[in-house]
Scaffold this motif. Structure first.
Motif, PDB file in Angstrom:
ATOM      1  N   ASP A 177      11.295  70.536  32.819  1.00  0.00           N
ATOM      2  CA  ASP A 177      11.093  70.980  34.215  1.00  0.00           C
ATOM      3  C   ASP A 177      12.384  71.563  34.783  1.00  0.00           C
ATOM      4  O   ASP A 177      12.378  72.576  35.479  1.00  0.00           O
ATOM      5  CB  ASP A 177      10.643  69.812  35.101  1.00  0.00           C
ATOM      6  N   LEU A 178      13.484  70.868  34.470  1.00  0.00           N
ATOM      7  CA  LEU A 178      14.791  71.358  34.937  1.00  0.00           C
ATOM      8  C   LEU A 178      15.027  72.770  34.405  1.00  0.00           C
ATOM      9  O   LEU A 178      15.328  73.696  35.161  1.00  0.00           O
ATOM     10  CB  LEU A 178      15.906  70.421  34.446  1.00  0.00           C
ATOM     11  N   ALA A 179      14.899  72.926  33.086  1.00  0.00           N
ATOM     12  CA  ALA A 179      15.158  74.238  32.472  1.00  0.00           C
ATOM     13  C   ALA A 179      14.167  75.283  33.005  1.00  0.00           C
ATOM     14  O   ALA A 179      14.534  76.441  33.213  1.00  0.00           O
ATOM     15  CB  ALA A 179      15.080  74.135  30.954  1.00  0.00           C
ATOM     16  N   GLY A 180      12.928  74.838  33.260  1.00  0.00           N
ATOM     17  CA  GLY A 180      11.914  75.770  33.758  1.00  0.00           C
ATOM     18  C   GLY A 180      12.209  76.273  35.168  1.00  0.00           C
ATOM     19  O   GLY A 180      11.678  77.302  35.586  1.00  0.00           O
ATOM     20  N   SER A 181      13.066  75.553  35.897  1.00  0.00           N
ATOM     21  CA  SER A 181      13.373  75.965  37.270  1.00  0.00           C
ATOM     22  C   SER A 181      14.616  76.853  37.325  1.00  0.00           C
ATOM     23  O   SER A 181      15.032  77.258  38.408  1.00  0.00           O
ATOM     24  CB  SER A 181      13.586  74.727  38.144  1.00  0.00           C
ATOM     25  N   ALA A 182      15.210  77.130  36.157  1.00  0.00           N
ATOM     26  CA  ALA A 182      16.486  77.866  36.156  1.00  0.00           C
ATOM     27  C   ALA A 182      16.406  79.121  35.291  1.00  0.00           C
ATOM     28  O   ALA A 182      15.585  79.210  34.375  1.00  0.00           O
ATOM     29  CB  ALA A 182      17.600  76.957  35.623  1.00  0.00           C
ATOM     30  N   ASP A 183      17.274  80.095  35.594  1.00  0.00           N
ATOM     31  CA  ASP A 183      17.423  81.267  34.717  1.00  0.00           C
ATOM     32  C   ASP A 183      18.334  80.929  33.539  1.00  0.00           C
ATOM     33  O   ASP A 183      18.152  81.436  32.434  1.00  0.00           O
ATOM     34  CB  ASP A 183      18.033  82.431  35.512  1.00  0.00           C
ATOM     35  N   VAL A 184      19.354  80.109  33.810  1.00  0.00           N
ATOM     36  CA  VAL A 184      20.318  79.707  32.771  1.00  0.00           C
ATOM     37  C   VAL A 184      20.644  78.230  32.972  1.00  0.00           C
ATOM     38  O   VAL A 184      20.763  77.769  34.115  1.00  0.00           O
ATOM     39  CB  VAL A 184      21.647  80.509  32.876  1.00  0.00           C
ATOM     40  N   LEU A 185      20.799  77.521  31.875  1.00  0.00           N
ATOM     41  CA  LEU A 185      21.252  76.127  31.918  1.00  0.00           C
ATOM     42  C   LEU A 185      22.645  76.068  31.300  1.00  0.00           C
ATOM     43  O   LEU A 185      22.828  76.516  30.162  1.00  0.00           O
ATOM     44  CB  LEU A 185      20.287  75.255  31.104  1.00  0.00           C
ATOM     45  N   ILE A 186      23.622  75.542  32.051  1.00  0.00           N
ATOM     46  CA  ILE A 186      24.956  75.321  31.479  1.00  0.00           C
ATOM     47  C   ILE A 186      25.074  73.830  31.174  1.00  0.00           C
ATOM     48  O   ILE A 186      24.982  72.995  32.085  1.00  0.00           O
ATOM     49  CB  ILE A 186      26.094  75.753  32.431  1.00  0.00           C
ATOM     50  N   HIS A 187      25.253  73.516  29.915  1.00  0.00           N
ATOM     51  CA  HIS A 187      25.289  72.121  29.486  1.00  0.00           C
ATOM     52  C   HIS A 187      26.745  71.647  29.421  1.00  0.00           C
ATOM     53  O   HIS A 187      27.515  72.109  28.573  1.00  0.00           O
ATOM     54  CB  HIS A 187      24.597  72.011  28.117  1.00  0.00           C
ATOM     55  N   CYS A 188      27.087  70.725  30.337  1.00  0.00           N
ATOM     56  CA  CYS A 188      28.478  70.249  30.460  1.00  0.00           C
ATOM     57  C   CYS A 188      28.613  68.770  30.136  1.00  0.00           C
ATOM     58  O   CYS A 188      29.686  68.195  30.367  1.00  0.00           O
ATOM     59  CB  CYS A 188      28.980  70.434  31.895  1.00  0.00           C
ATOM     60  N   ALA A 189      27.568  68.096  29.667  1.00  0.00           N
ATOM     61  CA  ALA A 189      27.620  66.640  29.462  1.00  0.00           C
ATOM     62  C   ALA A 189      27.840  66.333  27.987  1.00  0.00           C
ATOM     63  O   ALA A 189      26.947  66.512  27.173  1.00  0.00           O
ATOM     64  CB  ALA A 189      26.334  65.992  29.950  1.00  0.00           C
ATOM     65  N   GLY A 190      29.032  65.885  27.651  1.00  0.00           N
ATOM     66  CA  GLY A 190      29.291  65.547  26.253  1.00  0.00           C
ATOM     67  C   GLY A 190      29.618  64.092  26.095  1.00  0.00           C
ATOM     68  O   GLY A 190      29.720  63.383  27.090  1.00  0.00           O
ATOM     69  N   PRO A 191      29.770  63.624  24.860  1.00  0.00           N
ATOM     70  CA  PRO A 191      29.778  64.355  23.592  1.00  0.00           C
ATOM     71  C   PRO A 191      28.444  65.036  23.279  1.00  0.00           C
ATOM     72  O   PRO A 191      27.378  64.446  23.457  1.00  0.00           O
ATOM     73  CB  PRO A 191      30.063  63.266  22.550  1.00  0.00           C
ATOM     74  N   PHE A 192      28.533  66.257  22.765  1.00  0.00           N
ATOM     75  CA  PHE A 192      27.332  67.031  22.438  1.00  0.00           C
ATOM     76  C   PHE A 192      26.651  66.499  21.177  1.00  0.00           C
ATOM     77  O   PHE A 192      25.483  66.775  20.950  1.00  0.00           O
ATOM     78  CB  PHE A 192      27.700  68.519  22.311  1.00  0.00           C
ATOM     79  N   THR A 193      27.402  65.733  20.395  1.00  0.00           N
ATOM     80  CA  THR A 193      26.812  65.021  19.264  1.00  0.00           C
ATOM     81  C   THR A 193      25.670  64.138  19.769  1.00  0.00           C
ATOM     82  O   THR A 193      24.650  63.979  19.107  1.00  0.00           O
ATOM     83  CB  THR A 193      27.905  64.137  18.610  1.00  0.00           C
ATOM     84  N   ASP A 194      25.837  63.573  20.979  1.00  0.00           N
ATOM     85  CA  ASP A 194      24.817  62.690  21.552  1.00  0.00           C
ATOM     86  C   ASP A 194      23.823  63.451  22.434  1.00  0.00           C
ATOM     87  O   ASP A 194      22.659  63.082  22.511  1.00  0.00           O
ATOM     88  CB  ASP A 194      25.476  61.607  22.440  1.00  0.00           C
TER      89      ASP A 194
END
Ligand SMILES: NC(=O)c1ccc[n+]([C@@H]2O[C@H](COP(=O)([O-])OP(=O)(O)OC[C@H]3O[C@@H](n4cnc5c(N)ncnc54)[C@H](OP(=O)(O)O)[C@@H]3O)[C@@H](O)[C@H]2O)c1
Length: 341
Positions: free
Chosen positions: A65-82
């Motif tokens: 739903d979050l991604a569906g409400s946006a044109d672009v998603l910037i992913h800033c929550a790491g570690p990205f392994t998780d």
């Protein structure tokens, strides 16, 4: 034209805050997202009422739903392994462009190996490792190597002082250095296995001069650079001094102004039998540089100035030198490109 809607996952972290603030300054409609609803609401009040979306990693419908409400998603929550797979999957399922700050080699490789097809089917662009470590090296390598053939080696070298790690960065660094399945790129091929880091000397140009380096460091250039430079070997290095600074690992709770006090020189050396080329960026506040690189990428994608559907590293997604020149104009660093004989 209505402003682009850009979702920032991990908005309450240090990088997320810098990204959200810069998006606001550029007139984007920001959606603050993450797992802590109270922290997101408090941040929304600070930003005079930005939209908020609370979603944990184990809530795929809410992430979609979050991604569906946006044109672009910037992913800033790491570690990205998780955290990487949940957000990248949600973006592809919702048909939303995606940019991440990953430093981890294996997440970056997973993006290329696994998300290419979903991204193409969804008609979206996914840009991984668009940040300081990994991203700036990839862009400098792309700018320095433009038009070169017969490349023997590409070395990206980071000289950093005053790096005060956040909680997310500390966890990421611990995971990286504990991982024995390191990716290296030698003899024109990717290899996975433990590599004992050695001490090397990298010849930074004056005023810095030669520095002792940890070589290799497990950064993602070994995955991203061979996609756009046909080299026999790619290696990333980091000044040994960076981790010898006592405050590096004991500054999780310092304020943003103190954290802004880092200084960096990042160089990419492209070596051929006929001569070398080098690119160099010298600036301060690596956190802000990271944040603004991802914002620049997201704004371009939202404006239809991306490479089309698929998964890309920074210098594959955007022409490297013009992208770096745009960041230079924001006052983040001074860029130098030079021939070496
Ligand atoms: N390559 C680079 O140069 C570069 C540059 C900047 C950042 N990064 C990477 O970006 C990441 C964030 O860095 P940062 O400095 O912003 O760290 P930070 O200040 O510690 O913030 C981390 C953010 O991620 C969220 N988060 C962490 N684990 C989560 C999970 N399992 N589920 C949902 N949210 C989660 C945190 O939420 P809570 O508050 O709820 O824990 C917080 O909002 C790190 O992995 C770092 O390595 C890389």
């Amino acid at each position: 034209m209505s402003p682009p809607h850009i979702a920032v996952y991990g908005a309450t972290g240090h990088t997320g805050r810098l990204v959200a603030a810069d998006l606001r300054d550029r007139g984007a409609e920001v959606i603050l997202a993450g797992r802590d609803g109270n922290a997101l609401k408090a941040m929304s009040e600070e930003l005079s009422g930005a939209l908020v979306h609370e979603a944990a990693l184990d809530e795929p419908a809410s992430l979609r739903d979050l991604a569906g409400s946006a044109d672009v998603l910037i992913h800033c929550a790491g570690p990205f392994t998780d955290t990487g797979r949940a957000l990248a999957t949600a973006a592809a399922q919702a048909g939303c462009h995606y940019v991440d700050h990953a430093l981890e080699q294996h997440h970056t490789k997973w993006m290329f190996d696994t998300m290419g097809r979903p991204a193409r089917e969804a008609g979206i662009t996914m840009v991984t490792a668009m940040s300081f470590y990994g991203g700036l090296g990839d862009l400098l390598a792309g700018a320095a190597a433009a038009g070169m053939t017969g490349v023997d080696r590409v070395i990206t070298a980071y000289s950093v002082t005053g790096w005060r790690l956040t909680t997310g960065a500390r966890k990421t660094a611990e995971l990286l250095f504990a991982d024995t399945r390191r990716i290296t790129y030698t003899d024109g091929a990717e290899h996975v296995g433990y590599v004992e880091p050695r001490n090397a000397v990298f010849p930074f140009p004056p005023p810095l001069g030669p520095r002792t380096m940890i070589a290799p460091v497990p950064f993602p250039e070994v995955v991203t650079v061979p996609r756009h430079v046909a080299a026999r070997q790619v290696e990333a290095q980091l000044t040994a001094h960076t981790f010898e600074e006592e405050q590096a690992f004991t500054s999780e709770h310092v304020d943003a102004a103190t954290r802004a006090g880092s200084h960096f020189t990042v160089a990419a050396q492209v070596i051929t039998p006929d001569g070398n080329r080098a690119g160099q960026a010298r600036g301060h506040d690596l956190w802000r540089m990271s944040a603004l690189a991802s914002v620049e990428a997201a704004v371009r994608l939202a404006g239809g100035r991306g490479p089309g559907p698929g998964v890309f590293g920074p210098a594959e997604a955007f022409p490297a030198e013009p992208f770096l020149r745009d960041l230079e104009r924001l006052g983040l660093f001074r860029l130098t490109l030079q021939e070496e004989r």
